[in-house]
Enzyme design. Structure first.
Site, mmCIF file in Angstrom:
data_model
loop_
_atom_site.group_PDB
_atom_site.id
_atom_site.type_symbol
_atom_site.label_atom_id
_atom_site.label_comp_id
_atom_site.label_asym_id
_atom_site.label_seq_id
_atom_site.Cartn_x
_atom_site.Cartn_y
_atom_site.Cartn_z
ATOM 1 N N CYS A 253 37.114 41.718 41.346
ATOM 2 C CA CYS A 253 35.821 41.085 41.897
ATOM 3 C C CYS A 253 35.723 41.898 43.303
ATOM 4 O O CYS A 253 35.290 42.957 43.379
ATOM 5 C CB CYS A 253 36.100 39.547 42.060
ATOM 6 S SG CYS A 253 34.408 38.904 42.262
ATOM 7 N N HIS A 337 36.679 38.560 35.961
ATOM 8 C CA HIS A 337 37.843 37.589 36.253
ATOM 9 C C HIS A 337 38.569 37.659 34.997
ATOM 10 O O HIS A 337 38.386 36.821 34.265
ATOM 11 C CB HIS A 337 37.623 36.397 36.710
ATOM 12 C CG HIS A 337 37.216 36.165 38.218
ATOM 13 N ND1 HIS A 337 38.055 36.169 39.315
ATOM 14 C CD2 HIS A 337 35.997 36.408 38.848
ATOM 15 C CE1 HIS A 337 37.221 36.155 40.359
ATOM 16 N NE2 HIS A 337 36.118 36.140 40.094
ATOM 17 N N GLU A 339 41.426 36.358 34.676
ATOM 18 C CA GLU A 339 42.461 35.193 34.630
ATOM 19 C C GLU A 339 41.479 33.979 34.853
ATOM 20 O O GLU A 339 41.989 33.047 35.055
ATOM 21 C CB GLU A 339 43.271 35.419 35.707
ATOM 22 C CG GLU A 339 42.874 35.232 37.073
ATOM 23 C CD GLU A 339 41.424 35.451 37.665
ATOM 24 O OE1 GLU A 339 40.862 34.471 38.371
ATOM 25 O OE2 GLU A 339 41.026 36.415 37.345
#
Length: 1446
Positions: A253, A337, A339
């Site tokens: 990010c 993302h 995760e």
């Protein structure tokens, strides 16, 4: 109240919650995820932003208490506090329900001093942000002067400095690898991913100096704001990248943007950013597409990358850069993302790649693969079809349809089949369809290139393959019928012999999902668990299995559709009964551990041949496990799952589907423990199912169409989202509304049927309602199921604990009564196991109804807010009127004077993130502005509503035909319908589809908004006709026959009087005034008599009375059905022939007539009768008289458009029974058999076009026979007798040179098997016995062994036919006879052993009445047993004769 003030001057009002009175300013952004608000609010990337959630129902599962995991990180949250400046939602749940919840969202925001605003039209706000880009805004509570604080642009602040930690912190110090994490606004789960993989993590502040000697790998986190403000981090990074011995670097990010700045690339601010859980990212090297979670407002310019760097991922929707990688150095980063908590974790393996390369480098293995190569190896799918998309496309494809509509397999397969044909035609592939169901849209001209009306049995399909030589076949679009047939053809080697390829899901995968034992093994291979269950092949095995699993158990038969022959057993006796019955349907019985009371969750999954896989829709059953999905109320998307559960099940679904190798579409069902995260997989259906049609309509994602394209080997990312036309179809829809599906049962139509609902399906249709909150959609749906229902009505049934615990088809109304009677939510939860969240929502409805009733004395004092709230909770004007003792029109006027009007919203699959090109619409009161403008007039066609017995796919065929004809004539069209199984509710059939109620209120609301050229009512069957007069009184332009004429035909009294006035004969009749005169009339004309109410469909409450006591009972029923309409009694004529006439007229002049005759005697409802056209037994003289009658009635009613007449002929006399001024069930049948499209003709006439008169249609030399399809085996206890009230659920038709050939083909299509040797006869009256004598002789000469009950056997033995007598043996014999009887086998034993291959059972009173006697007759027992043991059964004398001739 409070408001949100935007920079452009607009103001949105709403109700404050959370920290009421606090002010907030920041940048307004929207996020399209449907779950995961605790994670999103604590995400530091949202620092100083006002977050708008597009999904309207937020806070359903509350907020969990803060617990820590083994690494000392918060288990449920992504950081230590809420970072958003303020939260804006449609509705914040006051009563959350979840095992993990410790407080509500409202309380949590209060604790953290963050303000919220609810009751805002978030969709309108999202569209504004989409069009203008992110706007600055401020949240102002009422009473605070707006000018007292100013707008604030967070991108000018150094936000990273505000959220980053101040001193370094070490986590998991015992780890084997040293990883340094730069905290720019870190999410806890990023550190957790590293710690779980064995790293010792040092988290350092954003500007901490970096030395490559301190770590084995460097990770840069996400964070808020503009990356260009972090110059210190960028220069620190540059030193790491330039180091002579480079260490692996991984950024996410903001980390990705900082990395790109460090190597000299550029970043820019996006218009409104990408925030949500369904962003599709293409991996550049393998071209596979993955669904990712994102939250960012800045992006990297891919064109500015220096040499040596290449893009790693690209966004498949907007083409923005989603990742980069160095060609040989171990540096890479991603914009999404992998995760993300709140979102899919399909790419979490990026952390493995990062850790592995750090490990290899540390151990000095520098020669290992580059990071780019590792990523490519990990993401490559090695089983992809060789040659990629250039695989030989088939030229000609065979599609197997689903045959007649039956319970569990209805109109949804017409929808999926026509979608598949459409998809294949776009690819220029020839299509051949086999489907005997003549009423469907898919068998019409202009869709498939060739249609065969033949039974879907291996023999007939083989013949078609031999004639047509297709090179591909689709098995997954015709339900279980097509699937089973396809599996048989494969096993028999037919497909191989003719070189036919099975397209889409391979047969091996289908068998894995159908064979329970194999399925369990396949699941264990990937470590997933199936509900504990055992397969048994005998009664002893089943008992042993039940002992091992422990009672209660669920018994089901393998290879069955809609839970056929299944049920719960609480002890050994119940088990014995269930198992012995199940073995008649199948050779294998499954015994499952009961998970009653668990939540049932279902995901629809789409996968292509290249292993791209998405879940399109997840649905939650309101009823807990133990009730078949087809019987449950279903809500989409799921309301009570938190983020962890939602994505845990999604991950499992994808894993399972990829492991099974399904290509196309399938659905997977889970059982989820309501008190923990424990779950089991219940089953996978490797075909389009009933829920696929529901999911397609609920999300706007055309599953069947996509599945057909994927079956051809086209990769999913190349297909477009057909709603936006600009984005890819490789995505997961985000909804900004709530959908509720409710099934419709027609159990009242059957005698002695059990009303309990459970694991076997009994519903005949379903409705789907759309709203911006649950209450609105739920009440809409309840009214759609039955037009006489008043929403969530507490007066239908009384409250009772028994009915709450054992679900019946009316349980939902028992719930309403229980809430009204003051039951607590906890008590109801214990009884029903329906999630408390739903129960609270239902309580909102009953509470508001009580409030409305308090204004009974003084309606004028009712505050506008109370009426508005009622409309937002889904109350109809009629319901409000009932509560305040007013009238619907008065409430309507009051509502319009107060400007409380519905708003039109679009369904666009992407929660307003992209503009939609289609008009798929619904009405709601939980909004402020329309999604589209009403500029030009359209023509409005009203659809058929819910499928029920008597109104099924035939009317859908008519509505679709009408729309298509109107489009050809150049009119813009509007369709109003709410049935998710139909083709008419497919959004590309018409210009505007309103997926909403067909009631006076809603049709009038749409009419006033759209101001169409007119409304066509005659194409949707009975439902639109019922509102004709009400619309007409409001000056609605009705096209076609005038509503007064419709009324004259529907109103029994007016119609009978009309016939008398023009001198057409009819059976003797009288209007009912009171009981005495009714009895007097019946005595005068002599019983039997027919009781018939007005304005009903499929003969509801019509009955034949044979005595005074019958009459009394029936009249009370009939009056209940047609409250405001007259009831008429007429003489019932026995043993007459019934004739059906379908016609089209123009201003009273008939332009086309089609005549069909019934095989059965009059007294069987025309929907249940076997029809033959062109007629075979009618003399030319009679034909002329029929034509004259049709002309006279058409002229008298001034019909414009379609109408249908029923006549009876006896001894050369014709009498008219009834006339319907609308299309009838036989329209598609006669149109297709005789080759003239009556619906197209009628549409032209209605729109005032000149047409050539066709006259009497004679056809082209073939004979068509239409046979009803019954579903008695589904309805435990229902008596298998035909009468004047309709009981069939569907129909099939086949053609032949003569009627016998056509009839046999059609019977085979309904699943009838031709007997081989043993036939049982039980025949009632003497007359029938003698009439059948020649027929029975024929049977004997064909070499059948005949068995018969005692009386019947005596009769035929006298006439010299060899018949073996069998006794009934239902009653326990007296002791005296016991010895003599043991030697004889009874009928029951024979049936139980499947000894007979056909039963012919004609009851004594073969005349259409329902027997009222409650005692169980021998005939009933025989009929019921035959059905329960799946033995073919014939119960009509005329059918018997025709069958044997064949």
């Amino acid at each position: 109240m409070g408001c949100l003030v935007l920079q452009d001057g607009s103001v949105l009002r709403g109700r404050p919650f959370g920290a009421v009175g606090a002010v907030a300013a920041g940048e307004v952004v929207f996020q399209t995820g449907m779950v995961g608000y605790p994670e999103a609010l604590t995400d530091p990337s949202y620092k100083a932003q006002i977050l708008v959630l597009t999904y309207p129902l937020v806070g359903n599962y509350g907020v969990p208490r803060d617990e820590t995991d083994p690494f000392g990180l918060s288990k449920w949250f992504e950081s230590s506090k809420i970072h958003v400046a303020a939260l804006v939602v449609g509705e914040c749940s006051e009563t959350p329900s979840h095992w993990s919840a410790s407080r509500s969202l409202d309380q949590w925001l209060k604790e953290q001093n963050v303000p919220g605003l609810e009751g805002v039209d978030t969709r309108a706000l999202t569209k504004k942000i989409r069009e203008k880009g992110t706007l600055l805004g401020k949240l102002v509570p009422d009473g605070t002067p707006e000018k007292s604080f100013s707008f604030e642009d967070p991108n000018k602040r150094h936000l990273v400095q505000e959220v980053s930690l101040k001193t370094p912190r070490v986590l998991n110090p015992g780890g084997s690898l040293r990883i340094t994490v730069v905290d720019c606004g870190l999410k806890y789960n990023q550190v957790r991913c590293l710690c779980e993989r064995g790293a010792a993590v040092t988290v350092v502040p954003w500007d901490h100096p970096l030395d490559t000697a301190d770590f084995d790998g460097l990770f840069i986190s996400n964070g808020p704001g503009n990356p260009q403000l972090c110059q210190e981090t960028v220069s620190n990074l540059r030193r790491v990248l330039d180091a002579p011995q480079p260490k692996p670097v991984f950024g996410i990010c903001l980390g990705h943007q900082l990395l790109s700045l460090a190597l000299g690339a550029h970043t820019y601010k996006m218009k409104y950013g990408n925030r949500g859980h369904n962003q599709p990212c293409l991996h550049e090297d393998t071209r596979r597409c993955f669904i990712t979670a994102q939250n960012h407002g800045f992006a990297v310019e891919a064109g500015s990358l220096p040499p040596g760097w290449v893009p790693l991922f690209t966004n498949a929707n907007d083409g923005s850069n989603e990742g980069l990688v160095h060609e040989h150095k171990p540096f890479f980063s991603v914009q999404f993302h992998p995760e993300h908590r709140a979102g899919p974790t399909d790419l979490e393996g990026l952390f493995d790649v990062f850790m592995e390369s750090s490990r290899d480098l540390r151990s000095g293995d520098g020669s290992a693969r580059t990071v780019r190569q590792r990523l490519r190896d990990w993401l490559t799918y090695d089983k992809a079809p060789a040659g990629g998309q250039n695989v030989a496309r088939p030229r000609k494809v065979l599609i197997l349809g689903s045959g007649g509509l039956s319970i569990g397999q209805a109109g949804e397969f017409d929808y999926s089949g026509s979608q598949a044909i459409k998809a294949l035609k776009e690819e220029n592939i020839q299509t051949v369809l086999i489907n005997p169901n003549i009423a469907t849209v898919q068998t019409s001209k202009g869709l498939a290139d060739k249609v065969y009306f033949l039974p879907i049995t291996p023999e007939y399909v083989t013949q078609v393959i031999r004639n047509e030589r297709p090179d591909g076949v689709l098995l997954t679009f015709g339900g279980q019928t097509a699937l089973n047939c396809g599996v048989e053809l494969t096993k028999a080697g037919v497909l191989e012999r003719y070189h036919v390829r099975v397209l889409g899901t391979p047969v091996t995968s289908i068998e894995m999902t159908e064979d329970r034992k194999v399925f369990v093994e396949k699941m264990e291979e990937i470590g997933e668990h199936v509900a504990p269950s055992e397969a048994a092949a005998s009664l002893e095995q089943a008992q042993a299995a039940a002992e091992r699993l422990g009672y209660p158990v669920l018994v089901r038969s393998a290879y069955a559709l809609g839970g056929l022959g299944s049920g719960f057993a609480n002890n050994r006796e119940e088990l014995m009964a269930l198992v012995s019955q199940a073995f008649t349907h199948t050779s294998q019985v499954l015994v499952d551990k009961s998970l009653k009371g668990w939540k049932e969750i279902e995901y629809e999954v789409v996968r292509d041949a290249y292993n791209n896989c998405v879940t399109v829709c997840n649905m939650e059953n309101l009823d807990p496990l133990g009730i078949h999905t087809g019987e449950s109320i279903v809500v989409a998307p799921s309301q009570t799952l938190n983020d962890t559960e939602y994505f845990m099940l999604r991950r499992t679904a994808v894993k399972v589907v990829q492991h099974l190798g399904i290509v196309g579409e399938c659905n997977i069902q889970f059982a989820l423990n309501p008190e923990s995260e424990q779950y089991y997989i219940i089953e996978v259906n490797a075909r389009l199912s009933r829920s696929s049609a529901l999911a397609s309509k609920a999300t706007g994602y055309p599953l069947a169409y996509v599945a057909a394209k994927l079956a051809l080997g086209i990769p999913l990312p190349l297909l477009r989202n057909s709603v936006t036309n600009s984005t890819t179809a490789n995505f997961e829809p985000s909804l900004d509304y709530c959908v509720v599906k409710i099934p419709r049962w027609d159990l009242s139509k059957f005698l002695r049927v059990s009303t309990k609902i459970g694991s076997s399906m009994k519903s005949v249709g379903e409705v789907m309602a759309i709203g911006r909150n649950f209450e609105e959609a739920f009440q809409k749906a309840l009214r759609m199921v039955d037009e006489n229902c008043m929403g969530f009505d507490h007066t239908v049934k009384p409250a009772s604990d028994v009915e709450l615990e054992t679900p019946t088809d009316k349980r939902i109304f028992v719930l309403a009564a229980a809430l009204r009677a003051g039951y607590s939510i906890e008590r109801l939860y214990e009884l029903t196991k329906i999630d408390r969240w739903f129960l609270h929502k239902m309580k909102n409805i009953t509470d508001h109804a009580v409030l409305l009733e308090s204004y009974r004395e003084e309606q004028s004092t009712m505050p506008p807010a109370v009426l508005k709230r009622a409309k937002q909770l889904g109350f109809s004007d009629k319901q409000v009127a009932l509560a305040v003792l007013s009238t619907e029109l008065a409430v309507r006027k009051m509502r319009r004077d107060l400007k409380i009007l519905p708003v039109v919203k679009q369904i666009d699959t992407v929660a307003a993130e992209w503009p939609a090109q289609t008009n798929y619409l619904y009405l709601t009161y939980n909004s402020t502005e329309h999604d589209l403008a009403f500029r030009e007039p359209h023509v409005m066609v009203i659809g058929s509503g819910v499928y029920r017995i008597g109104s099924s796919v035939e009317f859908d065929w008519c509505a679709v035909g009408c729309i298509q004809e109107l489009r050809k004539m150049g009119f813009k069209t509007i369709m109003v319908n709410y049935n998710p199984e139909t083709v008419s509710t497919d959004y590309d059939m018409c210009d505007r589809l309103y997926f909403d109620e067909i009631s006076f209120e809603v049709v009038m609301d749409i009419y006033e908004l759209e101001n169409p050229e007119g409304v066509i009512l005659s194409m949707g069957g009975q439902l639109p006709n019922n509102i004709a007069m009400a619309l007409h009184r409001q000056q609605c332009r009705i096209l076609g026959t005038s509503p007064e004429a419709i009324d004259s035909a529907e109103n029994r009294f007016k119609f009978s009087r009309l016939l008398d006035s023009i001198g057409i004969s009819q059976p003797l009749w009288k209007e009912l005034s009171d009981m005495e005169s009714a009895k007097h009339f019946c005595c005068k004309v002599g019983y039997p008599c027919v009781v018939r109410p007005s304005y009903v469909l499929s003969g509801a409450a019509m009955n034949v009375a044979y005595s005074d006591s019958d009459l009394e009972k029936f009249l009370s029923n009939a009056v209940a059905v047609s409250k405001e309409q007259p009831v008429v009694i007429s003489k019932f004529i026995q043993e007459a022939k019934e004739i059906d006439v379908d016609a089209v007229a123009c201003d009273g002049v008939v332009v086309a007539i089609a005549i069909s005759e019934h095989v059965e005697n009059a007294g069987v409802h025309s929907g249940d009768a076997t029809l033959v056209t062109p007629p075979q037994d009618i003399t030319p003289k009679t034909l002329e008289r029929i034509k004259a009658i049709v002309h006279a009635i058409g002229q008298e009613l001034q019909v414009t458009g379609p109408f249908n007449l029923q006549l009876i002929a006896k001894d050369d006399q014709l009498k008219v029974i009834e006339c319907n001024v609308r299309v009838s069930r036989s329209f598609p049948f006669v149109s297709k058999t005789l080759g003239v499209d009556l619906v197209a003709l009628a549409s032209q006439v209605i729109m005032g076009e000149d047409v050539e008169p066709v006259g009497l249609m004679t056809g082209t030399g073939i004979v068509g026979v239409k046979v009803p399809q019954f579903s008695f085996s589904r309805l435990a206890g229902a008596d298998v007798v035909l009468g004047v009230e309709m009981t069939s659920t569907g129909e099939v038709a086949c053609f032949g040179e003569n009627r016998c050939e056509a009839y046999l083909k059609a019977m085979l299509s309904t699943g009838f098997k031709i007997p081989k040797k043993n036939i049982l006869l039980t025949i009632g009256s003497y007359k029938n016995k003698s009439e059948l004598l020649p027929t029975v002789r024929t049977l004997e000469s064909l070499g059948y062994n005949l068995y018969a009950s005692l009386g019947t056997a005596d009769f035929y033995t006298e006439h010299g036919i060899k018949v073996m007598a069998v006794d009934w043996h239902f009653e326990d014999a007296d002791g005296s006879e016991a010895g003599a009887r043991e030697t004889q086998r009874s009928i029951l034993d024979y049936l139980a052993e499947n000894h007979f291959e056909m039963v012919i059972n004609l009851s004594m009173r073969n005349s259409g009445g329902r027997r009222l006697s409650s005692f169980v007759t021998k005939g009933y027992r025989t009929r019921r047993l035959a059905v329960d043991y799946s033995v073919p059964l014939i119960i009509d004398i005329k059918c018997t004769k025709l069958f044997v001739e064949g």
